[in-house]
Design a protein around this motif. Structure first.
Motif, PDB file in Angstrom:
ATOM      1  N   VAL A  32       0.927  -1.146  -0.001  1.00  0.00           N
ATOM      2  CA  VAL A  32       0.144  -0.110  -0.002  1.00  0.00           C
ATOM      3  C   VAL A  32       0.855   1.323   0.057  1.00  0.00           C
ATOM      4  O   VAL A  32       1.811   1.353   0.689  1.00  0.00           O
ATOM      5  CB  VAL A  32      -0.821  -0.033   1.189  1.00  0.00           C
ATOM      6  N   PRO A  33       0.749   2.244  -0.977  1.00  0.00           N
ATOM      7  CA  PRO A  33      -0.644   2.482  -1.817  1.00  0.00           C
ATOM      8  C   PRO A  33      -0.316   1.690  -2.794  1.00  0.00           C
ATOM      9  O   PRO A  33       0.764   1.275  -3.455  1.00  0.00           O
ATOM     10  CB  PRO A  33      -0.454   3.876  -2.045  1.00  0.00           C
ATOM     11  N   ILE A  34      -1.427   1.008  -3.553  1.00  0.00           N
ATOM     12  CA  ILE A  34      -1.644   0.159  -4.760  1.00  0.00           C
ATOM     13  C   ILE A  34      -1.066   0.856  -5.953  1.00  0.00           C
ATOM     14  O   ILE A  34      -1.765   1.720  -6.246  1.00  0.00           O
ATOM     15  CB  ILE A  34      -2.880  -0.510  -4.754  1.00  0.00           C
ATOM     16  N   LEU A  36      -6.193   1.602  -0.909  1.00  0.00           N
ATOM     17  CA  LEU A  36      -5.596   2.778  -0.967  1.00  0.00           C
ATOM     18  C   LEU A  36      -4.922   2.774  -2.134  1.00  0.00           C
ATOM     19  O   LEU A  36      -3.828   1.883  -2.386  1.00  0.00           O
ATOM     20  CB  LEU A  36      -4.553   3.135   0.009  1.00  0.00           C
ATOM     21  N   GLY A  37      -5.076   3.890  -3.007  1.00  0.00           N
ATOM     22  CA  GLY A  37      -4.625   3.864  -4.394  1.00  0.00           C
ATOM     23  C   GLY A  37      -3.462   4.804  -4.741  1.00  0.00           C
ATOM     24  O   GLY A  37      -3.636   5.717  -3.968  1.00  0.00           O
ATOM     25  N   ARG A  45     -11.763   2.614   2.634  1.00  0.00           N
ATOM     26  CA  ARG A  45     -11.755   2.848   1.264  1.00  0.00           C
ATOM     27  C   ARG A  45     -11.369   4.242   0.768  1.00  0.00           C
ATOM     28  O   ARG A  45     -11.184   5.122   1.589  1.00  0.00           O
ATOM     29  CB  ARG A  45     -13.257   2.673   0.782  1.00  0.00           C
ATOM     30  N   ASP A  46     -10.668   4.165  -0.352  1.00  0.00           N
ATOM     31  CA  ASP A  46     -10.168   5.047  -1.041  1.00  0.00           C
ATOM     32  C   ASP A  46     -11.142   5.912  -1.863  1.00  0.00           C
ATOM     33  O   ASP A  46     -11.469   5.379  -3.006  1.00  0.00           O
ATOM     34  CB  ASP A  46      -8.789   4.597  -1.533  1.00  0.00           C
ATOM     35  N   ILE A  47     -11.901   6.836  -1.335  1.00  0.00           N
ATOM     36  CA  ILE A  47     -12.924   7.280  -2.039  1.00  0.00           C
ATOM     37  C   ILE A  47     -13.024   8.700  -2.994  1.00  0.00           C
ATOM     38  O   ILE A  47     -12.113   9.635  -2.364  1.00  0.00           O
ATOM     39  CB  ILE A  47     -14.032   7.711  -1.275  1.00  0.00           C
ATOM     40  N   THR A  48     -13.429   8.687  -4.030  1.00  0.00           N
ATOM     41  CA  THR A  48     -13.348  10.222  -4.775  1.00  0.00           C
ATOM     42  C   THR A  48     -14.886  10.479  -5.367  1.00  0.00           C
ATOM     43  O   THR A  48     -15.597   9.402  -5.447  1.00  0.00           O
ATOM     44  CB  THR A  48     -12.227   9.551  -6.198  1.00  0.00           C
ATOM     45  N   ASP A  49     -14.967  11.504  -5.464  1.00  0.00           N
ATOM     46  CA  ASP A  49     -16.271  12.221  -6.014  1.00  0.00           C
ATOM     47  C   ASP A  49     -16.454  11.616  -7.283  1.00  0.00           C
ATOM     48  O   ASP A  49     -15.479  11.670  -8.321  1.00  0.00           O
ATOM     49  CB  ASP A  49     -16.268  13.537  -5.832  1.00  0.00           C
TER      50      ASP A  49
END
Ligand code: GDP
Length: 332
Positions: free
Chosen positions: A134-136, A284-285, A216-220
């Motif tokens: 991580v991060p992936i 996590l990206g 979670r890795d969250i984006t709009d």
């Protein structure tokens, strides 16, 4: 220019439609819908788009579209996108997500070879990820943990095969979680924001969820569709690109942020019904590769997204009909 969006009536497809019409109003947008598709998400755009009835699992129906039309770009978003449903309906999930992608690529190969295609994959493809990974990045091994994730790996790899074997311009994206209005309440932030408004309205007493430790890795979603657009403009054919925010939130934190905005307590009751046979604990990206290539920057922070989702649920839940137009029929 003429473009095709598969899954145009879905959550992401409708936001991509909004993005294109707002930024490039001269572009002709075509979309695929199934016979009984609910088109509420694109109701406000119906006069500006062309819809084709097409079932991706039926090769003849896909071929018919490409025999009559040719497109410069194709954003392939259609599919069964809900992880828990993939355990309940694994075959259907594989059929739509994997075979459906093959049907699409076959038709493009035969009738529309110059079309630039974006195969929209998922961070779920990475599945089991060790702490040291991580991060992936895109080079991480894919260790899918659900039928859904396997189906997305298949679509991703078949896209690569069609690039290698036939020289199709296929770009692959792996988007981490994305949220926003029109997200069906089967997904966690839509569910949390809906429940927050229900608590405000006195219709429930607390949040009712599954595993709240997952992060979670969250984006709009509005930032995600912008990245999709840039990837088909600038992405290298054959390559895979992560789309992520680089920030994680646990489900517990999302509840706390939502409760704070809604001015309610953040009490959660865990319901085993919402636990999964296997859950990806942390995603996590790292999307440096995509950012360096496209110059993409996020415009929305998650509190903004939560704000908009709460406002939307409030208007839905207090409307005279008092029912959600955004609920899909998927089982949880
Ligand atoms: P996913 O990451 O693509 O599966 O997106 P989801 O929004 O469905 O789930 C995100 C995370 O929230 C997962 O780790 C779920 O286990 C967790 N979660 C906790 N409670 C719930 C719930 O009630 N519904 C859903 N959909 N997810 C939940």
């Amino acid at each position: 220019m003429k473009i095709l969006i598969t899954g145009i009536s879905g959550f992401v497809g409708s936001h991509l439609t909004d993005f294109v019409l707002e930024h490039f109003p001269h572009i002709e947008i075509h979309g695929l819908i199934r016979r009984r598709s609910d088109i509420k998400n694109i109701q406000h755009r119906l006069s500006s788009i062309v819809l084709h009835e097409c079932d991706l699992t039926d090769s003849h129906s896909v071929d018919a579209v490409f025999r009559s039309q040719s497109f410069e770009k194709c954003f392939h978003l259609a599919g069964q996108s809900h992880v828990p449903t993939s355990w309940i309906r694994p075959i259907e999930t594989m059929n739509v997500n994997a075979n459906g992608t093959m049907n699409l690529l076959e038709s493009i190969r035969h009738h529309n070879k110059n079309c630039h295609v974006l195969i929209c994959g998922s961070s779920e493809e990475y599945g089991l990820v060790y702490e040291h990974e991580v991060p992936i990045t895109e080079d991480n091994p894919l260790r899918p943990l659900s039928p859904y994730a396997v189906s997305k790996v298949a679509a991703d790899f078949i896209g690569h095969v069609y690039f290698k074997s036939y020289g199709l311009h296929v770009v692959r994206s792996r988007a981490f979680n994305h949220e926003g209005v029109r997200r069906p309440e089967d997904f966690v932030l839509a569910k949390i924001t809906k429940q927050a408004v229900e608590i405000q309205l006195g219709r429930r007493t607390c949040f009712e969820l599954g595993n709240t430790d997952a992060t979670r890795d969250i984006t709009d979603v509005r930032d995600i569709v912008h990245a999709y657009w840039l990837l088909l403009e600038k992405g290298e054919p054959g390559e895979a690109y992560n789309i992520s925010s680089g920030k994680t939130y646990s489900i517990q934190e999302l509840v706390e942020m939502t409760a704070k905005q809604a001015g309610i307590p953040s009490q959660i009751e865990q319901n085993p019904k919402f636990l999964r046979p296997a859950d990806v604990p942390r995603l996590l990206g790292d999307c440096t590769k995509m950012k360096q290539l496209t110059g993409w920057k996020r415009r929305y922070e998650i509190p903004d997204t939560i704000h908009d989702m709460i406002e939307n649920w409030r208007s839905v839940l207090t409307s005279s009909l008092d029912r959600s137009p955004f609920v899909e029929t998927q089982a949880e």
